[in-house]
Scaffold this motif. Structure first.
Motif, PDB file in Angstrom:
ATOM      1  N   VAL A  18     -27.174  22.769  17.961  1.00 45.02           N
ATOM      2  CA  VAL A  18     -27.703  21.476  17.514  1.00 45.02           C
ATOM      3  C   VAL A  18     -26.550  20.514  17.245  1.00 45.02           C
ATOM      4  CG1 VAL A  18     -29.002  20.310  15.725  1.00 45.02           C
ATOM      5  CG2 VAL A  18     -29.807  22.470  16.578  1.00 45.02           C
ATOM      6  N   VAL A  19     -25.485  21.016  16.606  1.00 45.54           N
ATOM      7  CA  VAL A  19     -24.329  20.164  16.338  1.00 45.54           C
ATOM      8  C   VAL A  19     -23.723  19.676  17.643  1.00 45.54           C
ATOM      9  CG1 VAL A  19     -22.013  20.117  15.372  1.00 45.54           C
ATOM     10  CG2 VAL A  19     -23.824  21.241  14.140  1.00 45.54           C
ATOM     11  N   LEU A  20     -23.569  20.615  18.599  1.00 46.45           N
ATOM     12  CA  LEU A  20     -22.971  20.262  19.885  1.00 46.45           C
ATOM     13  C   LEU A  20     -23.807  19.193  20.589  1.00 46.45           C
ATOM     14  CD1 LEU A  20     -20.472  21.473  21.210  1.00 46.45           C
ATOM     15  CD2 LEU A  20     -21.974  22.780  22.676  1.00 46.45           C
ATOM     16  N   PHE A  37     -27.275   6.252  16.783  1.00 39.86           N
ATOM     17  CA  PHE A  37     -28.412   6.475  15.908  1.00 39.86           C
ATOM     18  C   PHE A  37     -29.120   7.791  16.227  1.00 39.86           C
ATOM     19  CE2 PHE A  37     -32.908   6.042  14.908  1.00 39.86           C
ATOM     20  CZ  PHE A  37     -32.806   5.820  13.557  1.00 39.86           C
ATOM     21  N   GLN A  38     -29.409   8.011  17.531  1.00 41.25           N
ATOM     22  CA  GLN A  38     -30.146   9.226  17.900  1.00 41.25           C
ATOM     23  C   GLN A  38     -29.346  10.487  17.576  1.00 41.25           C
ATOM     24  OE1 GLN A  38     -30.064   6.468  19.736  1.00 41.25           O
ATOM     25  NE2 GLN A  38     -31.892   6.221  20.988  1.00 41.25           N
ATOM     26  N   GLY A  39     -28.039  10.461  17.953  1.00 37.83           N
ATOM     27  CA  GLY A  39     -27.204  11.624  17.672  1.00 37.83           C
ATOM     28  C   GLY A  39     -27.077  11.884  16.189  1.00 37.83           C
ATOM     29  N   GLY A  40     -26.922  10.796  15.428  1.00 39.90           N
ATOM     30  CA  GLY A  40     -26.813  10.947  13.971  1.00 39.90           C
ATOM     31  C   GLY A  40     -28.074  11.535  13.385  1.00 39.90           C
ATOM     32  N   ALA A  44     -28.516  14.891  11.200  1.00 38.04           N
ATOM     33  CA  ALA A  44     -29.198  14.883   9.902  1.00 38.04           C
ATOM     34  C   ALA A  44     -30.319  15.913   9.883  1.00 38.04           C
ATOM     35  CB  ALA A  44     -29.761  13.501   9.612  1.00 38.04           C
ATOM     36  N   ALA A  45     -31.051  16.049  11.013  1.00 33.71           N
ATOM     37  CA  ALA A  45     -32.138  17.027  11.084  1.00 33.71           C
ATOM     38  C   ALA A  45     -31.606  18.432  10.849  1.00 33.71           C
ATOM     39  CB  ALA A  45     -32.836  16.947  12.437  1.00 33.71           C
ATOM     40  N   MET A  46     -30.378  18.685  11.318  1.00 31.46           N
ATOM     41  CA  MET A  46     -29.801  20.001  11.083  1.00 31.46           C
ATOM     42  C   MET A  46     -29.547  20.244   9.600  1.00 31.46           C
ATOM     43  SD  MET A  46     -26.134  21.396  12.001  1.00 31.46           S
ATOM     44  CE  MET A  46     -25.624  20.541  10.538  1.00 31.46           C
ATOM     45  N   PHE A  47     -28.976  19.244   8.915  1.00 26.78           N
ATOM     46  CA  PHE A  47     -28.702  19.411   7.478  1.00 26.78           C
ATOM     47  C   PHE A  47     -30.003  19.608   6.697  1.00 26.78           C
ATOM     48  CE2 PHE A  47     -24.721  16.999   8.405  1.00 26.78           C
ATOM     49  CZ  PHE A  47     -23.878  18.016   8.056  1.00 26.78           C
ATOM     50  N   ILE A  48     -31.030  18.807   7.067  1.00 28.11           N
ATOM     51  CA  ILE A  48     -32.283  18.889   6.321  1.00 28.11           C
ATOM     52  C   ILE A  48     -32.996  20.201   6.619  1.00 28.11           C
ATOM     53  CG2 ILE A  48     -34.473  17.735   5.923  1.00 28.11           C
ATOM     54  CD1 ILE A  48     -32.980  15.168   6.880  1.00 28.11           C
ATOM     55  N   GLY A  49     -32.875  20.683   7.874  1.00 27.76           N
ATOM     56  CA  GLY A  49     -33.454  21.971   8.214  1.00 27.76           C
ATOM     57  C   GLY A  49     -32.844  23.087   7.386  1.00 27.76           C
ATOM     58  N   ARG A  50     -31.577  22.959   7.093  1.00 28.52           N
ATOM     59  CA  ARG A  50     -30.934  23.951   6.233  1.00 28.52           C
ATOM     60  C   ARG A  50     -31.531  23.933   4.829  1.00 28.52           C
ATOM     61  NH1 ARG A  50     -25.770  23.633   3.105  1.00 28.52           N
ATOM     62  NH2 ARG A  50     -27.504  22.882   1.884  1.00 28.52           N
ATOM     63  N   TYR A  51     -31.943  22.740   4.378  1.00 30.02           N
ATOM     64  CA  TYR A  51     -32.576  22.674   3.061  1.00 30.02           C
ATOM     65  C   TYR A  51     -33.903  23.426   3.056  1.00 30.02           C
ATOM     66  CZ  TYR A  51     -35.689  20.926  -0.476  1.00 30.02           C
ATOM     67  OH  TYR A  51     -36.613  20.860  -1.462  1.00 30.02           O
ATOM     68  N   ILE A  52     -34.673  23.322   4.170  1.00 30.35           N
ATOM     69  CA  ILE A  52     -35.961  24.013   4.240  1.00 30.35           C
ATOM     70  C   ILE A  52     -35.746  25.525   4.145  1.00 30.35           C
ATOM     71  CG2 ILE A  52     -37.923  24.484   5.754  1.00 30.35           C
ATOM     72  CD1 ILE A  52     -38.178  21.779   4.726  1.00 30.35           C
ATOM     73  N   VAL A  53     -34.691  26.031   4.800  1.00 31.16           N
ATOM     74  CA  VAL A  53     -34.440  27.469   4.784  1.00 31.16           C
ATOM     75  C   VAL A  53     -33.939  27.916   3.425  1.00 31.16           C
ATOM     76  CG1 VAL A  53     -33.036  29.280   5.775  1.00 31.16           C
ATOM     77  CG2 VAL A  53     -33.988  27.528   7.239  1.00 31.16           C
ATOM     78  N   ASP A  54     -32.990  27.189   2.869  1.00 29.40           N
ATOM     79  CA  ASP A  54     -32.329  27.643   1.641  1.00 29.40           C
ATOM     80  C   ASP A  54     -32.226  26.458   0.682  1.00 29.40           C
ATOM     81  OD1 ASP A  54     -30.758  28.857  -0.244  1.00 29.40           O
ATOM     82  OD2 ASP A  54     -28.892  28.483   0.837  1.00 29.40           O
ATOM     83  N   PRO A  55     -33.239  26.278  -0.176  1.00 32.39           N
ATOM     84  CA  PRO A  55     -33.248  25.070  -1.006  1.00 32.39           C
ATOM     85  C   PRO A  55     -32.313  25.152  -2.208  1.00 32.39           C
ATOM     86  CG  PRO A  55     -35.239  26.324  -1.330  1.00 32.39           C
ATOM     87  CD  PRO A  55     -34.419  27.089  -0.370  1.00 32.39           C
ATOM     88  N   THR A  56     -31.019  25.077  -1.949  1.00 30.59           N
ATOM     89  CA  THR A  56     -30.083  24.970  -3.069  1.00 30.59           C
ATOM     90  C   THR A  56     -29.390  23.616  -2.979  1.00 30.59           C
ATOM     91  OG1 THR A  56     -28.532  26.145  -1.678  1.00 30.59           O
ATOM     92  CG2 THR A  56     -29.596  27.401  -3.425  1.00 30.59           C
ATOM     93  N   ASN A  57     -29.123  23.084  -4.138  1.00 29.91           N
ATOM     94  CA  ASN A  57     -28.552  21.740  -4.177  1.00 29.91           C
ATOM     95  C   ASN A  57     -27.033  21.837  -4.214  1.00 29.91           C
ATOM     96  OD1 ASN A  57     -28.062  19.097  -4.540  1.00 29.91           O
ATOM     97  ND2 ASN A  57     -28.836  18.975  -6.610  1.00 29.91           N
TER      98      ASN A  57
END
Lengths: 127, 197
Positions: A18-20, A37-40, A44-57
């Motif tokens: 996803v990063v690549l 914009f699209q790449g950014g 961002a979707a990758m970072f937020i997806g990580r929150y769904i998996v492991d919700p630590t702040n």
């Protein structure tokens, strides 16, 4: 083994791709579909997806806001400098690096901004 | 042909997303809707818009909705029946009387702005209650239904009145469990938070 192990394993496997893909869309945005914009948003979707998996702040939101502001300042200053200097406008070889650099800046700004938005909503807003 | 198919499925998905009773399903339908519409943009030679739509609507908005659902008040219901190796959908089919009961509980939750989440399992009652994540456990034992709910929760009282009024033929019996200390609350969900305050 937690119950989320399937989702977290798959997401972990997908991260590098996803990063690549996001970086590819940012860097190639000036002559193929896509752009900052699209790449950014993909990053961002990758970072937020990580929150769904492991919700630590564990995102340093204050520092992220600072970085975003710095990038925004660069986005304002660099085109202004280019407009003001006539010599830079006439150098042809500068055009492509300029477009790539601006796309990169916008991409990172969008990625950081959207991530901050969702993390703030998830952790600090009261329902 | 491709166009017509996509347009019809877009309309179907939109109606499904609105009419679906479970919010999680609506989110999934909306995700598929956005993916189809981004394909349509690609078909109309607008790849730039297609990428933006796929990323923003199908990816980020779905994730944002899921994040919001995490903060929504979820009411977890577990339906166990130890007599069978597997629990099939037969128990929650709407035509049967027991299915109607589950349906009634679902409606009860929706009327109180709770998001019902029903899990059917053949595990034993001990295994289910040890996991301690359910607000209501319904156990079928032969012909008898036993409903285990937290004695402190006023919702269980309301539900008991409702079910005894309408479903007295089903052998429903309510069992109150005390303050269960081994409860694991992973997220700040409303039903358990309400009892504390």
């Amino acid at each position: 083994m937690s119950e989320r192990s399937i989702v977290s394993t798959i997401t972990g496997l997908l991260y590098p791709f996803v990063v690549l893909f996001g970086v590819y869309i940012i860097v190639n945005g000036h002559d193929s579909p896509g752009g900052g914009f699209q790449g950014g948003a993909i990053l961002a979707a990758m970072f937020i997806g990580r929150y769904i998996v492991d919700p630590t702040n564990d995102l340093a939101i204050g520092r992220a806001v600072l970085v975003e502001k710095a990038i925004f300042a660069a986005i304002v200053v660099i085109p202004a400098a280019l407009v003001l200097s006539l010599a830079a406008q006439q150098t042809v070889w500068l055009r492509e690096p300029y477009l790539i650099a601006m796309n990169l800046l916008i991409g990172f700004k969008v990625a950081i901004g959207l991530t901050i938005l969702v993390f703030r909503y998830a952790f600090y807003e009261d329902s | 042909m491709v166009e017509a198919t996509i347009f019809v499925s877009l309309a179907v998905l939109a109606v499904l997303a609105i009419e679906s009773r479970v919010l999680r399903l609506s989110v999934i339908y909306l995700g598929i809707f956005s993916l189809l519409i981004s394909f349509l943009y690609l078909y109309y030679n607008a790849p730039d818009v297609a990428i933006a739509e796929a990323v923003m609507a199908s990816g980020l908005t779905t994730l944002l909705f899921l994040t919001a659902l995490k903060r929504y008040r979820v009411y977890r219901i577990c339906f166990t029946n130890e007599a069978f190796q597997t629990v099939t959908d037969r128990y929650i089919v709407e035509g049967t009387r027991r299915g109607a009961l589950l349906h009634e509980i679902e409606q009860f939750c929706i009327a109180r702005e709770l998001e019902p989440q029903i899990v059917c399992t053949p595990e034993s009652l001990d295994a289910v209650s040890r996991r301690g994540r359910y607000d209501l456990i319904i156990r079928q034992e032969g012909d008898e239904l036993r409903i285990y709910g937290d004695g402190q929760n006023y919702l269980v009282d309301e539900l008991e009145v409702l079910l005894i009024l309408h479903y007295h033929d089903l052998n429903v019996r309510f069992v109150r469990t005390g303050e269960s200390s081994d409860r694991v609350d992973e997220s700040a969900d409303g039903t358990t938070g309400e009892q504390a305050s």
